[in-house]
Write a protein that holds these residues in place. Sequence first.
Motif, PDB file in Angstrom:
ATOM      1  N   ILE A   1       0.845  -1.184   0.000  1.00  0.00           N
ATOM      2  CA  ILE A   1       0.000   0.000   0.000  1.00  0.00           C
ATOM      3  C   ILE A   1       0.885   1.241   0.000  1.00  0.00           C
ATOM      4  O   ILE A   1       1.817   1.367   0.780  1.00  0.00           O
TER       5      ILE A   1
ATOM      6  N   LYS B   1       1.868   5.052   0.703  1.00  0.00           N
ATOM      7  CA  LYS B   1       1.643   5.895   1.876  1.00  0.00           C
ATOM      8  C   LYS B   1       0.620   6.993   1.593  1.00  0.00           C
ATOM      9  O   LYS B   1      -0.209   7.320   2.436  1.00  0.00           O
TER      10      LYS B   1
ATOM     11  N   SER C   1      -2.312   8.655  -1.110  1.00  0.00           N
ATOM     12  CA  SER C   1      -3.191   8.556  -2.267  1.00  0.00           C
ATOM     13  C   SER C   1      -3.117   9.895  -3.011  1.00  0.00           C
ATOM     14  O   SER C   1      -2.234  10.698  -2.765  1.00  0.00           O
TER      15      SER C   1
ATOM     16  N   LYS D   1      -9.163   9.913  -3.553  1.00  0.00           N
ATOM     17  CA  LYS D   1      -9.575   9.632  -2.174  1.00  0.00           C
ATOM     18  C   LYS D   1     -10.690  10.570  -1.743  1.00  0.00           C
ATOM     19  O   LYS D   1     -10.652  11.769  -2.008  1.00  0.00           O
TER      20      LYS D   1
ATOM     21  N   LYS E   1      -2.415   6.794   4.162  1.00  0.00           N
ATOM     22  CA  LYS E   1      -2.979   5.440   4.156  1.00  0.00           C
ATOM     23  C   LYS E   1      -3.732   5.103   5.443  1.00  0.00           C
ATOM     24  O   LYS E   1      -4.637   4.267   5.425  1.00  0.00           O
TER      25      LYS E   1
END
Length: 192
Positions: free
Chosen positions: A2, A4, A6, A11, A61
């Motif tokens: 994933i 860190k 977006s 988002k 995240k």
Amino acid sequence: MIEKWSTPENKYSHENKKLKEHIDEVKSKMREFLDFYQFGEEYCEIADFLAEYHDYGKLHKNWEIGKKNVGHSHYSYEYLLEKNISFKDELIDPILKFLILKHHSLISRKIGENLGKRKIEVNGKEWFVEIVFDVLTKDKLERSINYFYRNNKEKLINIVDVFGLFKIADIFSAEGDIHIKFEEPILSLIHI
């Protein structure tokens, strides 16, 4: 793995609203407010910086809508530090970083217990926000405030006024009330 961070286009910052849309609404509403009060372009740039980066912590995240006790303003501060993002005027920059860090807190020069004990990553290691702020930003903030206080109080007052208008625009966008407008007061003379 994933990532860190977006992106504002991907988002959600609020229910049914992506961060990019929220930022654009805040910027647009800020322009209306600043035009209404006849602030110059310099203050529009300050407002744009606040609007652009205040919620970037929501790109982290660990942050998601509805998740309790996570917060995001400390991550917004982390984002600015990690990405080496600064306002173009080095005297105004620490003030804006402070305001972004505190945009959901009482405005006092002390980083409060709740916010201060949150952790952010700096140079690959986790630190308490209060420690990072004290080492990287606090002295610059104090110098800036003292400089403006001694040399240009009007500018300092205007920056704080812009922040107040930013908070109103942020709330309007977050609550979906972006159509509210300021209007000139109607003055009438009542003869007794």
